[in-house]
Motif scaffolding. Sequence first.
Motif, mmCIF file in Angstrom:
data_model
loop_
_atom_site.group_PDB
_atom_site.id
_atom_site.type_symbol
_atom_site.label_atom_id
_atom_site.label_comp_id
_atom_site.label_asym_id
_atom_site.label_seq_id
_atom_site.Cartn_x
_atom_site.Cartn_y
_atom_site.Cartn_z
ATOM 1 N N GLU A 91 -5.654 -3.046 -8.544
ATOM 2 C CA GLU A 91 -5.507 -1.935 -7.609
ATOM 3 C C GLU A 91 -5.699 -0.557 -8.251
ATOM 4 O O GLU A 91 -5.892 0.440 -7.551
ATOM 5 C CB GLU A 91 -4.161 -2.004 -6.884
ATOM 6 C CG GLU A 91 -2.960 -1.724 -7.734
ATOM 7 C CD GLU A 91 -1.628 -1.967 -7.026
ATOM 8 O OE1 GLU A 91 -1.598 -2.546 -5.918
ATOM 9 O OE2 GLU A 91 -0.606 -1.577 -7.619
ATOM 10 N N GLU A 170 0.332 -6.333 -4.522
ATOM 11 C CA GLU A 170 -0.970 -5.689 -4.618
ATOM 12 C C GLU A 170 -1.388 -5.046 -3.290
ATOM 13 O O GLU A 170 -1.130 -5.585 -2.226
ATOM 14 C CB GLU A 170 -2.015 -6.743 -5.016
ATOM 15 C CG GLU A 170 -3.392 -6.208 -5.235
ATOM 16 C CD GLU A 170 -4.391 -7.304 -5.579
ATOM 17 O OE1 GLU A 170 -5.580 -7.096 -5.322
ATOM 18 O OE2 GLU A 170 -3.981 -8.362 -6.104
ATOM 19 N N THR A 172 -4.636 -3.152 -1.095
ATOM 20 C CA THR A 172 -6.089 -2.986 -0.986
ATOM 21 C C THR A 172 -6.387 -1.490 -0.992
ATOM 22 O O THR A 172 -5.480 -0.660 -0.818
ATOM 23 C CB THR A 172 -6.625 -3.584 0.328
ATOM 24 O OG1 THR A 172 -6.090 -2.819 1.418
ATOM 25 C CG2 THR A 172 -6.252 -5.052 0.475
ATOM 26 N N GLU A 173 -7.647 -1.143 -1.129
ATOM 27 C CA GLU A 173 -8.005 0.280 -1.092
ATOM 28 C C GLU A 173 -7.684 0.881 0.274
ATOM 29 O O GLU A 173 -7.234 2.019 0.369
ATOM 30 C CB GLU A 173 -9.476 0.486 -1.441
ATOM 31 C CG GLU A 173 -9.811 1.953 -1.586
ATOM 32 C CD GLU A 173 -10.978 2.245 -2.503
ATOM 33 O OE1 GLU A 173 -11.312 3.429 -2.636
ATOM 34 O OE2 GLU A 173 -11.548 1.310 -3.104
#
Length: 186
Positions: A91, A170, A172-173
Amino acid sequence: MDKEEKQTKNSKKKKRAVMRTTILAILIAAIGYTIYNSATAEDVTVLKVGDKAPNFTLVDLEGKDHKLSDYEGQGVFLNFWGTWCKPCAKEMPAMDRQYEVFSNEGVQVLAVNIAQSDFEVQSFADQYGLSFPVVIDKTKSVMTAYNIRPLPTTVLVNPEGNIQRIITGEMTEQDIEGFMEEIKPD
């Protein structure tokens, strides 16, 4: 049964007895340690959304102090991570790209490494070309104050200095972009 067979049998019995005694001693020690640890554990306040974010000062890789309260009026994307953590590494580039967009809009990123060496952290930051401040929590005091367990964990601090959201795992963008938008000053 001859004498030799009896000795072999007795030897095996002794070995089993020693092994059982050792295992029992280890179990008793483990139980004792757990009870002692529970009885003497400090009361850790679990932070929740809406709480004032605990203030701290940590030093970045260039030797500059970063005090959370100095960022009041801005959103702070506080990311706790380790170089060995695969989701953290995954990330980081997305965080850096979004930092490039949101830093001009009043959102700061502080990447808090958990007690690794300067060399390990600097190598990681260089590898990913990180442009946001990377600080190291050498004593794990900030990790403890924020009650951080799994890595990565991200704490969103709004411009008023309060915890807006706590994200474990985690991102994501798209997640990162949405979270930075969420803590952007009006």
